[in-house]
Design a protein around this motif. Structure first.
Motif, PDB file in Angstrom:
ATOM      1  N   VAL A  55     -57.127  13.211  51.263  1.00  0.00           N
ATOM      2  CA  VAL A  55     -56.606  12.009  51.907  1.00  0.00           C
ATOM      3  C   VAL A  55     -55.356  11.552  51.172  1.00  0.00           C
ATOM      4  N   VAL A  56     -54.322  11.273  51.929  1.00  0.00           N
ATOM      5  CA  VAL A  56     -53.113  10.652  51.399  1.00  0.00           C
ATOM      6  C   VAL A  56     -53.105   9.213  51.900  1.00  0.00           C
ATOM      7  N   GLY A  57     -52.841   8.284  51.009  1.00  0.00           N
ATOM      8  CA  GLY A  57     -52.698   6.889  51.394  1.00  0.00           C
ATOM      9  C   GLY A  57     -51.237   6.497  51.301  1.00  0.00           C
ATOM     10  N   SER A  58     -50.780   5.700  52.260  1.00  0.00           N
ATOM     11  CA  SER A  58     -49.404   5.208  52.186  1.00  0.00           C
ATOM     12  C   SER A  58     -49.421   3.703  52.416  1.00  0.00           C
ATOM     13  N   ASP A  59     -48.483   3.029  51.813  1.00  0.00           N
ATOM     14  CA  ASP A  59     -48.357   1.588  51.997  1.00  0.00           C
ATOM     15  C   ASP A  59     -46.927   1.181  51.700  1.00  0.00           C
ATOM     16  N   TYR A  60     -46.455   0.202  52.412  1.00  0.00           N
ATOM     17  CA  TYR A  60     -45.121  -0.358  52.199  1.00  0.00           C
ATOM     18  C   TYR A  60     -45.056  -1.077  50.858  1.00  0.00           C
ATOM     19  N   ASN A  61     -46.198  -1.595  50.421  1.00  0.00           N
ATOM     20  CA  ASN A  61     -46.319  -2.399  49.206  1.00  0.00           C
ATOM     21  C   ASN A  61     -46.509  -1.483  47.990  1.00  0.00           C
ATOM     22  N   PRO A  62     -45.571  -1.487  47.037  1.00  0.00           N
ATOM     23  CA  PRO A  62     -45.733  -0.623  45.862  1.00  0.00           C
ATOM     24  C   PRO A  62     -46.951  -0.993  45.009  1.00  0.00           C
ATOM     25  N   HIS A  63     -47.343  -2.264  45.017  1.00  0.00           N
ATOM     26  CA  HIS A  63     -48.542  -2.673  44.277  1.00  0.00           C
ATOM     27  C   HIS A  63     -49.779  -2.011  44.885  1.00  0.00           C
ATOM     28  N   ALA A  64     -49.826  -1.921  46.215  1.00  0.00           N
ATOM     29  CA  ALA A  64     -50.950  -1.290  46.903  1.00  0.00           C
ATOM     30  C   ALA A  64     -50.991   0.200  46.592  1.00  0.00           C
ATOM     31  N   ALA A  65     -49.852   0.867  46.663  1.00  0.00           N
ATOM     32  CA  ALA A  65     -49.825   2.303  46.368  1.00  0.00           C
ATOM     33  C   ALA A  65     -50.316   2.558  44.946  1.00  0.00           C
ATOM     34  N   ARG A  66     -49.942   1.705  44.025  1.00  0.00           N
ATOM     35  CA  ARG A  66     -50.391   1.843  42.629  1.00  0.00           C
ATOM     36  C   ARG A  66     -51.900   1.628  42.526  1.00  0.00           C
ATOM     37  N   GLU A  67     -52.422   0.593  43.201  1.00  0.00           N
ATOM     38  CA  GLU A  67     -53.859   0.326  43.145  1.00  0.00           C
ATOM     39  C   GLU A  67     -54.653   1.464  43.787  1.00  0.00           C
ATOM     40  N   ALA A  68     -54.167   1.996  44.895  1.00  0.00           N
ATOM     41  CA  ALA A  68     -54.832   3.136  45.525  1.00  0.00           C
ATOM     42  C   ALA A  68     -54.818   4.341  44.588  1.00  0.00           C
ATOM     43  N   ALA A  69     -53.693   4.584  43.938  1.00  0.00           N
ATOM     44  CA  ALA A  69     -53.603   5.701  42.988  1.00  0.00           C
ATOM     45  C   ALA A  69     -54.592   5.508  41.838  1.00  0.00           C
ATOM     46  N   ASP A  70     -54.777   4.268  41.406  1.00  0.00           N
ATOM     47  CA  ASP A  70     -55.750   3.983  40.344  1.00  0.00           C
ATOM     48  C   ASP A  70     -57.172   4.331  40.777  1.00  0.00           C
ATOM     49  N   ARG A  71     -57.428   4.345  42.083  1.00  0.00           N
ATOM     50  CA  ARG A  71     -58.733   4.747  42.635  1.00  0.00           C
ATOM     51  C   ARG A  71     -58.840   6.261  42.786  1.00  0.00           C
ATOM     52  N   GLY A  72     -57.769   6.961  42.467  1.00  0.00           N
ATOM     53  CA  GLY A  72     -57.772   8.411  42.608  1.00  0.00           C
ATOM     54  C   GLY A  72     -57.225   8.905  43.931  1.00  0.00           C
ATOM     55  N   VAL A  73     -56.644   7.998  44.735  1.00  0.00           N
ATOM     56  CA  VAL A  73     -56.064   8.370  46.022  1.00  0.00           C
ATOM     57  C   VAL A  73     -54.617   8.802  45.802  1.00  0.00           C
ATOM     58  N   GLU A  74     -54.243   9.934  46.387  1.00  0.00           N
ATOM     59  CA  GLU A  74     -52.842  10.336  46.366  1.00  0.00           C
ATOM     60  C   GLU A  74     -52.105   9.328  47.239  1.00  0.00           C
ATOM     61  N   ALA A  75     -51.253   8.502  46.644  1.00  0.00           N
ATOM     62  CA  ALA A  75     -50.651   7.393  47.383  1.00  0.00           C
ATOM     63  C   ALA A  75     -49.136   7.395  47.233  1.00  0.00           C
ATOM     64  N   VAL A  76     -48.465   7.027  48.321  1.00  0.00           N
ATOM     65  CA  VAL A  76     -47.006   6.949  48.331  1.00  0.00           C
ATOM     66  C   VAL A  76     -46.576   5.615  48.929  1.00  0.00           C
ATOM     67  N   VAL A  77     -45.430   5.162  48.497  1.00  0.00           N
ATOM     68  CA  VAL A  77     -44.819   3.979  49.104  1.00  0.00           C
ATOM     69  C   VAL A  77     -44.055   4.477  50.320  1.00  0.00           C
ATOM     70  N   ALA A  78     -44.387   3.936  51.494  1.00  0.00           N
ATOM     71  CA  ALA A  78     -43.770   4.425  52.722  1.00  0.00           C
ATOM     72  C   ALA A  78     -43.734   3.328  53.768  1.00  0.00           C
ATOM     73  N   ASP A  79     -42.733   3.389  54.614  1.00  0.00           N
ATOM     74  CA  ASP A  79     -42.633   2.517  55.778  1.00  0.00           C
ATOM     75  C   ASP A  79     -43.264   3.271  56.948  1.00  0.00           C
ATOM     76  N   LEU A  80     -44.507   2.917  57.254  1.00  0.00           N
ATOM     77  CA  LEU A  80     -45.291   3.566  58.297  1.00  0.00           C
ATOM     78  C   LEU A  80     -45.322   5.084  58.084  1.00  0.00           C
ATOM     79  N   LEU A  81     -44.723   5.847  59.003  1.00  0.00           N
ATOM     80  CA  LEU A  81     -44.844   7.311  58.972  1.00  0.00           C
ATOM     81  C   LEU A  81     -43.548   8.006  58.568  1.00  0.00           C
ATOM     82  N   ASP A  82     -42.550   7.231  58.163  1.00  0.00           N
ATOM     83  CA  ASP A  82     -41.206   7.768  57.925  1.00  0.00           C
ATOM     84  C   ASP A  82     -41.145   9.029  57.060  1.00  0.00           C
ATOM     85  N   PRO A  83     -41.804   9.091  55.889  1.00  0.00           N
ATOM     86  CA  PRO A  83     -41.557  10.245  55.015  1.00  0.00           C
ATOM     87  C   PRO A  83     -42.346  11.501  55.363  1.00  0.00           C
TER      88      PRO A  83
END
Length: 188
Positions: A55-83
């Motif tokens: 599972v890849v998680g994405s969020d516009y909010n860099p704080h959210a991407a960091r918190e998701a990564a802390d849970r072990g989720v591969e997370a990126v900062v993204a605007d919806l589906l852009d990247p």
């Protein structure tokens, strides 16, 4: 300091809508999974742990991407589906910001970005539906959480205009709204 950086909560935490999306995803997710607007990463983490899926998680909010990564989720900062590249995911999950918000009452911080769906409640649903088919692999599934506050019939019209068939994956009523996770598949 900008309004987005002021003190207070910065990441959307699991609530009833998160639980409903997780319930649907644990039933329907398959293959490579993207959770758009992952917030704390709670839903993505459950899918990965309970279904054994990548599972890849994405969020516009860099704080959210960091918190998701802390849970072990591969997370990126993204605007919806852009990247994301074409046909990259077999399942795309999205619990969008859906609360209708009067522009005069917007508060411009990270929690507003997590909650406010603009005046109609559909501000992010529309561009998401316009682009999600691009990142969805053939035979893929979209799980989209919709609130009755956003205009359920209007969302269904957007879903159909985007070329998807829809079915209710799971639904629950609360005192002020009904939450529905729609299972979307390419019409055909």
């Amino acid at each position: 300091m900008t309004a987005l950086d002021r003190d207070g909560p910065t990441v959307y935490q699991p609530a009833e809508d998160s639980g409903l999306l997780a319930e649907a995803a644990l039933e329907d997710a398959h293959g490579r999974v993207l959770e758009v607007g992952t917030g704390s990463g709670w839903v993505a983490e459950r899918i990965a742990e309970e279904r054994g899926l990548r599972v890849v998680g994405s969020d516009y909010n860099p704080h959210a991407a960091r918190e998701a990564a802390d849970r072990g989720v591969e997370a990126v900062v993204a605007d919806l589906l852009d990247p994301f590249r074409a046909d990259a995911f077999d399942t795309v999950c999205f619990n969008p910001p859906y609360l209708p918000t009067d522009p005069e009452n917007e508060w411009d911080d990270w929690m507003e970005h997590a909650l406010s769906g603009g005046e109609s409640g559909r501000e992010l649903i529309e561009p998401f539906l316009t682009d999600v088919a691009r990142v969805l692999a053939p035979g893929g599934t979209v799980l989209l959480l919709v609130s009755s506050l956003t205009g359920y019939e209007e969302v269904l019209a957007l879903v159909e205009d985007a070329g998807f068939d829809h079915a209710v994956a799971v639904e629950e009523s609360f005192p002020f709204e009904t939450l529905t996770v729609l299972r979307l598949e390419r019409a055909g």
